[in-house]
Motif scaffolding. Structure first.
Motif, PDB file in Angstrom:
ATOM      1  N   TYR A 169       0.823  -1.215   0.000  1.00 22.33           N
ATOM      2  CA  TYR A 169       0.000   0.000   0.000  1.00 22.33           C
ATOM      3  C   TYR A 169       0.857   1.264   0.000  1.00 22.33           C
ATOM      4  N   GLY A 170       2.165   1.093  -0.096  1.00 18.42           N
ATOM      5  CA  GLY A 170       3.062   2.245  -0.057  1.00 18.42           C
ATOM      6  C   GLY A 170       3.352   2.742   1.336  1.00 18.42           C
ATOM      7  N   ILE A 171       2.915   1.989   2.360  1.00 15.03           N
ATOM      8  CA  ILE A 171       3.166   2.377   3.746  1.00 15.03           C
ATOM      9  C   ILE A 171       4.516   1.814   4.187  1.00 15.03           C
ATOM     10  N   ARG A 172       5.372   2.689   4.660  1.00  7.47           N
ATOM     11  CA  ARG A 172       6.663   2.263   5.192  1.00  7.47           C
ATOM     12  C   ARG A 172       6.591   2.163   6.709  1.00  7.47           C
ATOM     13  N   ALA A 173       7.289   1.183   7.290  1.00 16.50           N
ATOM     14  CA  ALA A 173       7.349   1.021   8.744  1.00 16.50           C
ATOM     15  C   ALA A 173       8.793   0.823   9.163  1.00 16.50           C
ATOM     16  N   ASN A 174       9.254   1.658  10.051  1.00 14.24           N
ATOM     17  CA  ASN A 174      10.617   1.566  10.560  1.00 14.24           C
ATOM     18  C   ASN A 174      10.624   1.753  12.070  1.00 14.24           C
ATOM     19  N   CYS A 175      11.747   1.420  12.681  1.00 13.65           N
ATOM     20  CA  CYS A 175      11.836   1.452  14.140  1.00 13.65           C
ATOM     21  C   CYS A 175      13.147   2.104  14.554  1.00 13.65           C
ATOM     22  N   VAL A 176      13.075   3.000  15.521  1.00 12.32           N
ATOM     23  CA  VAL A 176      14.262   3.621  16.094  1.00 12.32           C
ATOM     24  C   VAL A 176      14.455   3.098  17.512  1.00 12.32           C
ATOM     25  N   CYS A 177      15.681   2.688  17.814  1.00 14.20           N
ATOM     26  CA  CYS A 177      16.015   2.163  19.136  1.00 14.20           C
ATOM     27  C   CYS A 177      16.990   3.121  19.821  1.00 14.20           C
ATOM     28  N   PRO A 178      16.486   4.034  20.637  1.00 12.52           N
ATOM     29  CA  PRO A 178      17.397   4.950  21.323  1.00 12.52           C
ATOM     30  C   PRO A 178      18.248   4.214  22.349  1.00 12.52           C
ATOM     31  N   GLY A 179      19.479   4.676  22.486  1.00 13.73           N
ATOM     32  CA  GLY A 179      20.307   4.260  23.601  1.00 13.73           C
ATOM     33  C   GLY A 179      20.086   5.216  24.760  1.00 13.73           C
ATOM     34  N   PRO A 180      21.021   5.326  25.669  1.00 11.80           N
ATOM     35  CA  PRO A 180      20.867   6.271  26.780  1.00 11.80           C
ATOM     36  C   PRO A 180      20.723   7.700  26.269  1.00 11.80           C
ATOM     37  N   VAL A 181      19.683   8.369  26.707  1.00 16.97           N
ATOM     38  CA  VAL A 181      19.392   9.729  26.257  1.00 16.97           C
ATOM     39  C   VAL A 181      19.319  10.642  27.477  1.00 16.97           C
ATOM     40  N   ARG A 182      19.870  11.816  27.343  1.00 14.50           N
ATOM     41  CA  ARG A 182      19.914  12.763  28.456  1.00 14.50           C
ATOM     42  C   ARG A 182      18.575  13.477  28.596  1.00 14.50           C
ATOM     43  N   THR A 183      17.591  12.732  29.062  1.00 19.16           N
ATOM     44  CA  THR A 183      16.290  13.320  29.379  1.00 19.16           C
ATOM     45  C   THR A 183      16.277  13.741  30.852  1.00 19.16           C
ATOM     46  N   LYS A 184      15.324  14.564  31.211  1.00 17.95           N
ATOM     47  CA  LYS A 184      15.203  14.981  32.611  1.00 17.95           C
ATOM     48  C   LYS A 184      14.956  13.775  33.505  1.00 17.95           C
ATOM     49  N   LEU A 185      14.129  12.829  33.018  1.00 12.80           N
ATOM     50  CA  LEU A 185      13.825  11.641  33.807  1.00 12.80           C
ATOM     51  C   LEU A 185      15.079  10.799  34.035  1.00 12.80           C
ATOM     52  N   ALA A 186      15.854  10.593  32.981  1.00 20.75           N
ATOM     53  CA  ALA A 186      17.068   9.783  33.113  1.00 20.75           C
ATOM     54  C   ALA A 186      18.054  10.429  34.078  1.00 20.75           C
ATOM     55  N   MET A 187      18.229  11.714  33.955  1.00 20.55           N
ATOM     56  CA  MET A 187      19.188  12.399  34.812  1.00 20.55           C
ATOM     57  C   MET A 187      18.735  12.416  36.277  1.00 20.55           C
ATOM     58  N   ALA A 188      17.417  12.298  36.470  1.00 14.36           N
ATOM     59  CA  ALA A 188      16.899  12.292  37.834  1.00 14.36           C
ATOM     60  C   ALA A 188      17.111  10.952  38.528  1.00 14.36           C
ATOM     61  N   VAL A 189      17.169   9.871  37.750  1.00 16.19           N
ATOM     62  CA  VAL A 189      17.238   8.530  38.356  1.00 16.19           C
ATOM     63  C   VAL A 189      18.602   7.867  38.175  1.00 16.19           C
ATOM     64  N   HIS A 190      19.449   8.356  37.273  1.00 15.17           N
ATOM     65  CA  HIS A 190      20.756   7.743  37.058  1.00 15.17           C
ATOM     66  C   HIS A 190      21.763   8.274  38.078  1.00 15.17           C
ATOM     67  N   THR A 191      22.360   7.356  38.814  1.00 18.56           N
ATOM     68  CA  THR A 191      23.407   7.739  39.755  1.00 18.56           C
ATOM     69  C   THR A 191      24.673   8.116  38.993  1.00 18.56           C
ATOM     70  N   GLN A 192      25.613   8.707  39.698  1.00 20.64           N
ATOM     71  CA  GLN A 192      26.877   9.063  39.051  1.00 20.64           C
ATOM     72  C   GLN A 192      27.612   7.829  38.569  1.00 20.64           C
ATOM     73  N   ASP A 193      27.483   6.716  39.309  1.00 20.46           N
ATOM     74  CA  ASP A 193      28.113   5.466  38.877  1.00 20.46           C
ATOM     75  C   ASP A 193      27.553   5.008  37.535  1.00 20.46           C
ATOM     76  N   ILE A 194      26.238   5.137  37.356  1.00 26.31           N
ATOM     77  CA  ILE A 194      25.614   4.742  36.100  1.00 26.31           C
ATOM     78  C   ILE A 194      26.055   5.674  34.968  1.00 26.31           C
ATOM     79  N   ILE A 195      26.080   6.960  35.241  1.00 19.53           N
ATOM     80  CA  ILE A 195      26.514   7.931  34.233  1.00 19.53           C
ATOM     81  C   ILE A 195      27.943   7.631  33.791  1.00 19.53           C
ATOM     82  N   ASP A 196      28.822   7.343  34.762  1.00 21.96           N
ATOM     83  CA  ASP A 196      30.213   7.034  34.443  1.00 21.96           C
ATOM     84  C   ASP A 196      30.316   5.727  33.652  1.00 21.96           C
ATOM     85  N   ALA A 197      29.498   4.735  34.012  1.00 23.65           N
ATOM     86  CA  ALA A 197      29.536   3.440  33.328  1.00 23.65           C
ATOM     87  C   ALA A 197      29.094   3.591  31.878  1.00 23.65           C
TER      88      ALA A 197
END
Length: 251
Positions: A169-197
């Motif tokens: 039908y001409g419909i394309r379907a694709n998928c994006v898989c983000p890795g770690p992203v610097r969102t406000k939520l991530a920065m609120a829950v990621h410890t410094q150890d996780i950020i360094d890792a």
């Protein structure tokens, strides 16, 4: 030329909001959808003209289908559906009961299926695109993600099914898989150890930004990617290429 219309779910914050903003910059009209009405209203103030707000829960078959109908009533067409809405509920496998499992699956997997199914007739008319957001956690296993990672792996397979069946039908379907992203939520829950890792494990030695993920999403929805379908694109700074099992992420 009639302006193209992108429907972005989970558009009140994070990657969804950044994607909506970039679509507007590219000259698209945007239907910004989220179940959090208050946050969506705040987002609408930053999006400005060209964006219309729709409140719906993608995990509810009636709410999602109703939202598609409302978008069509407003714009008359849908050229791209970005299934971005998701929940990130992490926890040890032994502490993940069925209620927790179902809550994750309802939004992360059922929501993608339901919104796509409801949008197919409109996308047939425009020969449009479906863009699903999975995660690096759907490409390889990691700790604390039995429900989340499994839901995202299923989204990857769903994308391939959509590409295989809707291409005629001409419909394309694709998928994006983000890795770690610097969102406000991530920065609120990621410890410094996780950020360094993450810094040590990612070849580019940093988190991605919401805008960087949005750039990939909008490209795959555009005519610049007119011969791209069924593809799973990791936007992750190379994280998927370097192994798994970071000790700091074991909780």
């Amino acid at each position: 030329m009639t302006q193209r219309v992108a429907l972005v779910t989970g558009a009140a914050r994070g990657i969804g909001l950044a994607t909506a903003q970039l679509f507007l910059e590219e000259g698209w009209l945007v239907a910004a959808l989220d179940r959090d009405a208050d946050e969506l209203t705040k987002a609408g103030q930053t999006l400005g003209q060209g964006a219309s707000l729709f409140t719906a829960d993608v995990s509810d078959p009636h709410s999602g289908a109703g939202a598609i109908a409302d978008v069509l009533a407003k714009f008359g067409r849908i050229d791209a559906l970005v299934n971005n809405a998701g929940v990130a509920d992490f926890g040890p496998i032994e502490e993940t009961d069925f209620a927790r499992w179902r809550a994750v699956m309802a939004t992360n997997l059922d929501g993608v299926f339901l919104m796509s199914q409801a949008a197919i007739p409109a996308l047939k008319e425009t020969r449009g695109a479906i863009l699903n957001i999975a995660s690096i956690s759907g490409l390889r296993a990691s700790t604390l993600r039995v429900a989340y990672g499994t839901s995202k792996a299923a989204v990857i397979q769903l994308t391939k099914q959509q590409a295989a069946e809707l291409g005629e039908y001409g419909i394309r379907a694709n998928c994006v898989c983000p890795g770690p992203v610097r969102t406000k939520l991530a920065m609120a829950v990621h410890t410094q150890d996780i950020i360094d890792a993450y810094h040590d494990a990612i070849p580019l030695n940093r988190y991605g930004t919401e805008r960087e993920i949005a750039e990939v999403i909008v490209f795959l929805c555009s005519e610049r990617a007119s011969y791209v379908t069924g593809q799973i694109v990791a936007s992750d700074g190379g994280f998927d290429s370097t192994g798994v099992g970071l000790p700091a992420l074991r909780g």
